[in-house]
Enzyme design. Sequence first.
Site, PDB file in Angstrom:
ATOM      1  N   LYS A   1      36.075 -98.710  86.187  1.00 45.44           N
ATOM      2  CA  LYS A   1      35.581 -97.437  86.722  1.00 45.44           C
ATOM      3  C   LYS A   1      36.620 -96.328  86.486  1.00 45.44           C
ATOM      4  O   LYS A   1      36.284 -95.226  86.065  1.00 45.44           O
ATOM      5  CB  LYS A   1      35.280 -97.576  88.225  1.00 45.44           C
ATOM      6  CG  LYS A   1      34.029 -98.415  88.486  1.00 45.44           C
ATOM      7  CD  LYS A   1      33.887 -98.862  89.927  1.00 45.44           C
ATOM      8  CE  LYS A   1      32.732 -99.841  90.052  1.00 45.44           C
ATOM      9  NZ  LYS A   1      32.612-100.493  91.346  1.00 45.44           N
TER      10      LYS A   1
ATOM     11  N   GLN B   1      35.580-100.379  97.110  1.00 45.79           N
ATOM     12  CA  GLN B   1      35.121-101.555  96.357  1.00 45.79           C
ATOM     13  C   GLN B   1      34.779-102.703  97.312  1.00 45.79           C
ATOM     14  O   GLN B   1      35.582-103.078  98.160  1.00 45.79           O
ATOM     15  CB  GLN B   1      36.213-101.990  95.354  1.00 45.79           C
ATOM     16  CG  GLN B   1      35.804-103.125  94.444  1.00 45.79           C
ATOM     17  CD  GLN B   1      34.649-102.763  93.505  1.00 45.79           C
ATOM     18  OE1 GLN B   1      34.622-101.687  92.921  1.00 45.79           O
ATOM     19  NE2 GLN B   1      33.695-103.663  93.363  1.00 45.79           N
TER      20      GLN B   1
ATOM     21  N   ASP C   1      28.421 -93.939  95.737  1.00 43.38           N
ATOM     22  CA  ASP C   1      27.793 -95.256  95.580  1.00 43.38           C
ATOM     23  C   ASP C   1      26.372 -95.249  96.155  1.00 43.38           C
ATOM     24  O   ASP C   1      25.594 -96.165  95.899  1.00 43.38           O
ATOM     25  CB  ASP C   1      28.615 -96.317  96.345  1.00 43.38           C
ATOM     26  CG  ASP C   1      29.300 -97.291  95.398  1.00 43.38           C
ATOM     27  OD1 ASP C   1      28.883 -97.364  94.225  1.00 43.38           O
ATOM     28  OD2 ASP C   1      30.238 -97.973  95.846  1.00 43.38           O
TER      29      ASP C   1
END
Length: 295
Positions: free
Chosen positions: A54, A98, A121
Amino acid sequence: MAAKLLKGAEVAKEIREQIKAEVDELKDKHGVTPGLVTILVGEDPASQSYVRAKNKTAKALGYNSTQDTQPVDLPEADLLALVEKYNNDPNCHGILVQLPLPKHINDKKVLNAISPDKDVDGFHPVNVGRLMVGEPLFLPCTPFGIQELLSRSGQPVEGAEVVVVGRSNIVGKPIAVMLMQKGPAANATVTVVHTRTKDVAFHTKRADIVIVAAGVPEYIKGDMIKEGAVIIDVGVNEVGKTADGKRILKGDVAFDECFEKAAAITPVPGGVGPMTITMLMKNTLQAAKFFAGVS
Ligand code: NAP
């Protein structure tokens, strides 16, 4: 019949070129550089590799990308304070924590602490609710990537019978909601199956599009799909390591069997994965544009 390969990696590259042009424009015209912060707690190797990928993509697109790595025993209160710090940082437009988090941390509490305007997200309940009522702000990245991949590779979704295998909050549930909405690359008739479904194959065999996010290597076999179906394999399962220590990955679909029967199929790797990261970049750019007051 051999299937068409839905190469997410190629589609993602095209989208990233468009993103890069928009990032350059945002910098030139508005003096704003998209800022993404990824918070990683602990040293789980798979999570490390996702976060690395990412960051690498964000940097390549000209974002300010910060990887904030914290020790595995970080107290929950400290993680919440860290999220709050980035919520208040004007140079940070997108925050990604994460998953999975270590067991002592309540992941829902942490995800709920991220400002919905920086929730790139798309996991915050506010953004989930917006998606549900058809007024999304940030779409969750993997479902967003799947919908883009179907749309950009010309797979008809409107009116299709779609079967989603899996009902997780990050893939199964949101993709089902997105594909049943009124709108482009949607308007499908969606069925969701899971471990309590009486006969999974009964459903998958009649589907025009099967989206598999079960986390079970090669779960969907050739005899579980119909001739000419479109198969989207979300699964990423480590099934071993090569002699030089690299992870061997398998999807949730028995690729060779389904390739012979399907009209189109995503490979693993190189299918849904690159689309997910690219949609994260798209969401972060969107967040930076909101910040800059650019529509
Ligand atoms: P998850 O939270 O573990 O959910 C799995 C879902 O599949 C659950 O709803 C479970 O049902 C269902 N399921 C499991 N075994 C099944 C079976 N035998 N028959 C029917 N349903 C079954 O997983 P996830 O987070 O959605 O991830 C799924 C897979 O996608 C994993 O391999 C993950 O690594 C991968 N993934 C890939 C990406 C990407 O970008 N490529 C992104 C996210 C996830 P119950 O609810 O009844 O337990």
